[in-house]
Design an enzyme around this catalytic site. Structure first.
Site, PDB file in Angstrom:
ATOM      1  N   ASP A 197      -0.590  -0.501  -4.217  1.00  0.00           N
ATOM      2  CA  ASP A 197      -0.958  -0.269  -3.169  1.00  0.00           C
ATOM      3  C   ASP A 197      -1.719   1.272  -3.424  1.00  0.00           C
ATOM      4  OD1 ASP A 197      -0.964   0.180  -0.063  1.00  0.00           O
ATOM      5  OD2 ASP A 197       0.213   2.069  -0.669  1.00  0.00           O
ATOM      6  N   THR A 252      -2.594   3.764  -1.195  1.00  0.00           N
ATOM      7  CA  THR A 252      -2.044   5.097  -0.733  1.00  0.00           C
ATOM      8  C   THR A 252      -0.786   5.617  -1.223  1.00  0.00           C
ATOM      9  OG1 THR A 252      -3.348   4.653   1.348  1.00  0.00           O
ATOM     10  CG2 THR A 252      -1.931   6.383   1.500  1.00  0.00           C
ATOM     11  N   ASP A 310       4.716   3.233  -1.670  1.00  0.00           N
ATOM     12  CA  ASP A 310       5.566   4.059  -1.302  1.00  0.00           C
ATOM     13  C   ASP A 310       5.509   4.184   0.242  1.00  0.00           C
ATOM     14  OD1 ASP A 310       3.129   4.684  -0.164  1.00  0.00           O
ATOM     15  OD2 ASP A 310       3.214   6.759  -0.422  1.00  0.00           O
TER      16      ASP A 310
END
Length: 811
Positions: A321, A323, A568
């Site tokens: 991912d 970000t 996250d």
């Protein structure tokens, strides 16, 4: 997501107050009694007692437990040593599953901070679980939305939904817009009416899905379970054969029962059955995983399930991912680009003011560190930023050196191309944006902001360009290095993000990936085969929803890939759970950490090569020592079946097998399993192990059988002497298997092998141990037969090892 009118929800017959006025105490009580509260009924997870029973009541444990109990009843405590390994297996299994249960029980997406609601005409704080449907929420900067709601009104209201959707840009919310539970207010303020609570809310549905228990996909554990299933099928017929053979060797069932010789026969039967079960292999695998977990813990890597230690060594697709993983999850100021020959005086101070404005959005706040000199300015009027208008403005009186109106916003909005000289600047802004930079323009207008412009949400038409500003996402400094490492290891990388595909592709290029374009996930095919094809042929995917991330991971797995996923945000939780190895960053949401197999406690990507190395050590070492355990299972089954069919006494006592197991398998395997081993992972662990272990087991069985055939034909040897000769043949041949699998020998491995040979001499040559293990030194002819049989077995094992080494080299 389409908003569902509140009247269509269950319990809509409960009345509600007019929009924005909040509920009365009576209305709150009515909704509470109707069950329209923000609590979630927890599906009961397994209790500690249920976990203990599930790990205790397995076929192997029942067999081992019954055998252990029988020997105790018969007073044969010396022969019951095998019970310790079985107890260790049960304990480790219970601890692992209980730890996983506790992690899932703690799983939560919403913070426990109070929610602010309007009730009886006043704003008040209530516990999150006390929010009811139709409550009016007061949303302020920093608040987390406690339940799905619909915006009533607001001023410059923007929410960060990155934990839920993966989009790093704040989302503007106006009247009628839906806000999801778990999102956070980052700018502005407003009010919203709750439309979904409890189990119906978005965050609760994500939590429920993430709490579904699953074990990490481990090749070692899967292979061991397959072996145990095979042994399970073999045990019943072999047990019947062995027990009958032991009774017949004692003169038949009737005589054995009448004379009490069934006791001795039972000890032999237990010895043969226990020899077929390799509890030590499972125990040693768990110990190797646990030691690997402790080593990684010293590197700030938390292993939440022991088998995950081996996972990254098998991964061939790494899904990231953007970000919070490739990037640090925040914007940073990039630079100033001139827009004219002589910028308006005071522009730096004005940018400092924009950066420290309490109403500043996330982008403008990045200016505070770069331009810290604007705190002394006193504005006469302001227009706060909103994503809808895409600009903000501030006016200063003529008594200040920055007097006039300053507008900060998107270049295509605040710069009019029909204004002389601005077309070039707008083009330059577009070129900067195409590289993945976020671009803003600062413009200036003498005098106050025109009232018409403010009323119509339109920037002034006559503003002069001052400068262009660029912002970028802060890329983790270790990201490029780690991606290079995985590329060298032939691991494919795929980037998933909720952001614009062009932005994601620019970040991917910055960390060294070949990603000219990004794939818009909204155009991904639904068909699983076409989805897999898209994943195989593209690197970067933008506008990916949480459900799509999970579907993409599953598609890669259906294509035969072993998938690791990092993230996250809560939006990553479902994909992390489905991935073979889920890795959460230090900044991850609590829900994401709870479902991950590994957590990088300090958020450093450069820990991952160490995790891979540890996984390779575990896989290579367990493959090495598994040969020892599986060869023992092979010769135990062959000996049990052969001696049962021949109606002969089983040639070992349980305590004698405990001694030979310790010298040829248990003690050396413990040290070998924990030694360094950098061999690169290749699939086929079970096939390689069995291809050497099974023939080696037959060789050992043949050596032992030869000793007993000779003793039976000659007929002049005691049972104890024959058993001792069998112990010698088995031990010497088994120790050569140990020497073979320890190659290439170094000082440490040679020391282990040599020590085990000395241990054998000590066991058979010490009177006290001879008495304990029931050993009697055989006559010379039987001794020479045992040594000759062992020599033949050693030569056969050496030939097998040479053959397998050449075959592995060809592969």
């Amino acid at each position: 997501m389409t908003q569902q009118p509140a009247l269509n929800h269950p319990g809509a017959e409960v009345g509600r107050s007019p929009a924005g006025s909040g509920l009365s105490s009576a209305e709150v009580l009515a909704r509470t009694e109707a069950g329209l509260v923000n609590t979630v009924s927890e599906a009961p997870s397994r209790t500690l007692g249920q976990i203990f029973r599930a790990n205790l009541l397995t076929l192997f444990n029942v067999i081992v437990g019954c055998s252990f109990g029988l020997l105790l009843l018969l007073g044969q405590r010396k022969d019951a040593l095998f019970g310790l390994a079985a107890a260790g297996n049960i304990l480790i299994g219970v601890v692992q599953e209980y730890r996983a249960k506790k992690s899932l029980d703690r799983l939560a997406i919403l913070d426990a901070s109070p929610a602010r609601v309007v009730r009886d005409g006043t704003a008040q704080d209530v516990d999150l679980q006390d929010v009811v449907r139709d409550d009016v929420l007061v949303l302020r900067v920093g608040d987390q939305v406690p339940a799905d709601a619909s915006i009533i009104d607001g001023e410059g209201l923007e929410l960060d939904e990155s934990l839920l959707t993966g989009e790093s840009h704040p989302v503007s919310k106006g009247p009628g817009s839906e806000v999801l539970s778990g999102s956070s207010v980052v700018a502005g303020n407003g009010r919203a009416r709750v439309v979904r609570v409890g189990a119906d809310s978005f965050a609760s549905k994500l939590t429920a899905e993430a709490k579904r228990f699953s074990m990490v996909n481990s090749e070692i554990r899967n292979s061991l379970n397959r072996i145990l299933r095979w042994i399970t099928w073999l045990l019943p017929p072999v047990m019947i054969l062995v027990i009958n053979g032991q009774m017949q060797a004692s003169g038949g069932w009737e005589q054995a029962i009448t004379t009490g010789s069934w006791r001795t026969a039972s000890v032999g039967a237990v010895a043969s059955v226990i020899a077929m079960i390799p509890p030590g292999l499972v125990l040693l695998s768990s110990v190797a995983f646990a030691v690997g977990g402790l080593r990684l813990a010293r590197q700030e890597v938390l292993i939440q399930e022991l088998a995950a230690v081996e996972g990254l060594a098998r991964v061939d697709v790494f899904c990231l991912d953007k970000t919070g993983t490739l990037t640090e999850g925040k914007l940073v100021f990039d630079g100033v680009h001139e827009a004219g020959p002589s910028p308006q005086p005071g522009w730096r101070e004005v940018l400092g003011w924009f950066g420290t404005d309490p109403q500043a959005n996330a982008t403008a706040r990045c200016l505070a560190d770069a331009f810290p000199s604007g705190t002394s300015l006193r504005p006469s009027s302001t227009v706060p930023f909103s994503s809808a208008r895409k600009w903000s403005a501030v006016s200063f009186g003529s008594d200040q050196f920055v007097g006039g109106t300053w507008v900060l916003g998107a270049p295509e909005i605040v710069l009019r191309e029909d204004t002389p000289g601005t077309a070039r600047i707008v083009g330059a802004a577009g070129r900067l944006a195409s590289t993945g930079l976020r671009t803003m323009a600062l413009t200036y207008l003498p005098g106050p902001l025109p009232a018409r412009a403010a009323a119509e949400d339109q920037p002034p038409a006559d503003c002069a360009p001052v400068c262009l500003l660029t912002f970028r996402e802060s890329v983790r400094p270790d990201a490029a290095k780690i991606l290079d490492y995985f590329r060298e290891q032939d691991v494919k990388v795929r980037i998933f993000s909720g952001d614009d595909p062009r932005t994601v592709a620019a970040v991917a290029r910055e960390v060294g990936l070949d990603a000219e374009y990004g794939y818009d996930a909204r155009e991904l095919p639904v068909d699983p085969d076409l989805l897999l094809e898209a994943l195989e042929n593209n690197v970067v995917f933008g506008r990916v929803s949480p459900e799509q991330k999970k579907d993409m991971v599953l598609a890669l797995q259906r294509g035969g890939h072993t998938v690791a996923m990092t993230g996250d945000g809560v939006n990553d939780a479902l994909a992390l759970k489905e991935a073979d190895i889920g890795i959460a960053m230090d900044s991850a949401a609590a829900a994401t950490k709870a479902v991950s197999r590994l957590v990088l406690l300090d958020g450093r990507f450069d820990r991952l090569p160490g995790v891979v190395a540890e996984g390779r050590r575990v896989i290579a070492n367990i493959e090495r020592v598994s040969v020892l355990f599986l060869s023992k299972t092979a010769y135990a089954i062959v000996l049990s079946a052969t001696f049962g069919a021949l109606l002969w006494d089983f040639p070992f006592l349980p305590r004698q097998l405990s001694a030979t197991d310790g010298l040829t398998i248990g003690i050396p395997a413990f040290f070998l399993a924990l030694m360094p081993n950098n061999r690169r992972y290749t699939p086929g662990f079970l096939k390689r192990s069995l291809s050497f272990a099974v023939p080696s087991g037959f060789v050992v069985a043949a050596a032992v059988l030869a000793v007993n055939v000779y003793a039976t034909v000659v007929g002049a040897h005691t049972v104890s002497a024959t058993r001792t000769a069998s112990v010698l043949a088995l031990s010497l041949t088994g120790l050569w298997i140990l020497a073979a699998i320890s190659r290439p020998l170094n000082l440490r491995r040679a020391t282990i092998v040599g020590t085990m040979y000395l241990g054998l001499v000590f066991v058979v040559g010490t009177p006290l141990l001879q008495d304990f293990f029931g050993l009697e030194w055989p006559r010379n002819d039987l001794l020479m037969t045992a040594l000759g049989s062992a020599l033949g077995g050693i030569l056969a094992i050496e030939a097998l090892h040479l053959f397998q080494s050449r075959r592995n080299a060809r592969n």
